[in-house]
Scaffold this active site. Sequence first.
Site, PDB file in Angstrom:
ATOM      1  N   THR A 102      30.805  45.005  57.512  1.00 30.28           N
ATOM      2  CA  THR A 102      30.440  44.307  56.412  1.00 30.28           C
ATOM      3  C   THR A 102      30.942  42.953  56.572  1.00 30.28           C
ATOM      4  O   THR A 102      31.752  42.637  57.655  1.00 30.28           O
ATOM      5  CB  THR A 102      31.263  44.785  55.206  1.00 30.28           C
ATOM      6  OG1 THR A 102      32.492  44.941  55.141  1.00 30.28           O
ATOM      7  CG2 THR A 102      30.446  46.286  54.686  1.00 30.28           C
ATOM      8  N   ASP A 164      33.474  34.836  42.785  1.00 35.30           N
ATOM      9  CA  ASP A 164      34.153  34.104  44.118  1.00 35.30           C
ATOM     10  C   ASP A 164      33.021  33.113  44.490  1.00 35.30           C
ATOM     11  O   ASP A 164      32.698  32.856  45.764  1.00 35.30           O
ATOM     12  CB  ASP A 164      34.364  35.036  45.143  1.00 35.30           C
ATOM     13  CG  ASP A 164      35.543  36.006  44.946  1.00 35.30           C
ATOM     14  OD1 ASP A 164      35.951  35.906  43.909  1.00 35.30           O
ATOM     15  OD2 ASP A 164      36.056  36.387  45.840  1.00 35.30           O
ATOM     16  N   ASP A 191      36.980  34.964  39.124  1.00 30.25           N
ATOM     17  CA  ASP A 191      37.716  34.169  40.359  1.00 30.25           C
ATOM     18  C   ASP A 191      36.774  33.221  40.768  1.00 30.25           C
ATOM     19  O   ASP A 191      36.921  33.063  42.110  1.00 30.25           O
ATOM     20  CB  ASP A 191      38.362  34.970  41.213  1.00 30.25           C
ATOM     21  CG  ASP A 191      39.432  36.064  40.480  1.00 30.25           C
ATOM     22  OD1 ASP A 191      39.801  35.878  39.488  1.00 30.25           O
ATOM     23  OD2 ASP A 191      39.605  37.082  41.224  1.00 30.25           O
TER      24      ASP A 191
END
Length: 343
Positions: A102, A164, A191
């Site tokens: 990934t 993110d 976040d």
Amino acid sequence: MRRRTLLGAGLGLAVAGAAPAFATGGHRVLHVRPGDSLQAAVDAVTGPGWTIVVHPGTYREVVNIPADKAELTVRGAVRDPRAAVIIYDNANGTQKPDGSGTYGTAGSATFTSAAPGLTVRDLTLANDWLRADHPDITGTQAVAAYTYGDRTHFENVRLLAHQDTLFVETTALTAFDRQYFRRCYIEGDVDFVFGRATAVFEECHFHTLQRDVAFIPKGMVFAPSTARANPYGILAVRSRITSGAEDAAYKLARPWVPSYETTAWPSLVVRNSRIGPGIDPVAPYTNMREAYPWQTMRFREYANSGPGAVISVPDNRPQLTAEEAAVHTRRTYLGNWRPYERR
């Protein structure tokens, strides 16, 4: 309505190909138009001080600017940052086409730069990967921009994603790379401004998104991971925080202490900013891991306003003194680099 529809509204979709941008006369300027590739233009840069002009359109590609493309400027051809959109849809848990695994959080970024002295202005950088489209993927971080070069300057840039959105990082664990964001719009949920850089946000607009989840908090704006040796982490000044979610659904921040650097001492100062009702005013901070409580971190506020800035439980909202606030300024954080003086 999903973001990919919103981004494409009124804009010509350009699927990036191999067509190179072209230089204007003898100047070190490259132009990218629909049908061209921004990455091809980056690859064509042969030394410091080049400018790449991106014309209106939506460019679906991943862009990576290496460290040897120093002092590069990437800007929109017009001042409206909505006109030129760089967008892709990789996530942390997305499988690479070659089957090697990934992408990971950093590898998911639509726009990555390691170049010192980078300037980006008048553009949109986005990652439109959606959790709802990929219920089988648990690594849901999907970064719009990942920057880790010293003297990185974003001006009038829109940064769009969910988890993110903006990764403000450094070139090494021992580096205190500086980044400056002015008049930028940054949206996300979990976040969505995070990392270890010395990063100043001035006159920026942070917007928390609605999430179809039953739990609270729905997310956090900041997640700094500042090195212990660095006196300065993330500074937001003369900015504002708004929300598309219900009141008090979001936290202002939580500390990120990465597993690869457990000595990190996250630092965040939010000052002279308006904090809307989407931020929980009673308990604006929370923990990422119980082993690293936010109360032991360098989280401070000063002279903020708005319903999300109300101090009802003083212990939950550490404040700078006036003397301390005099140190937490863009000039102190950025030192001898003064991008805010450019005209």
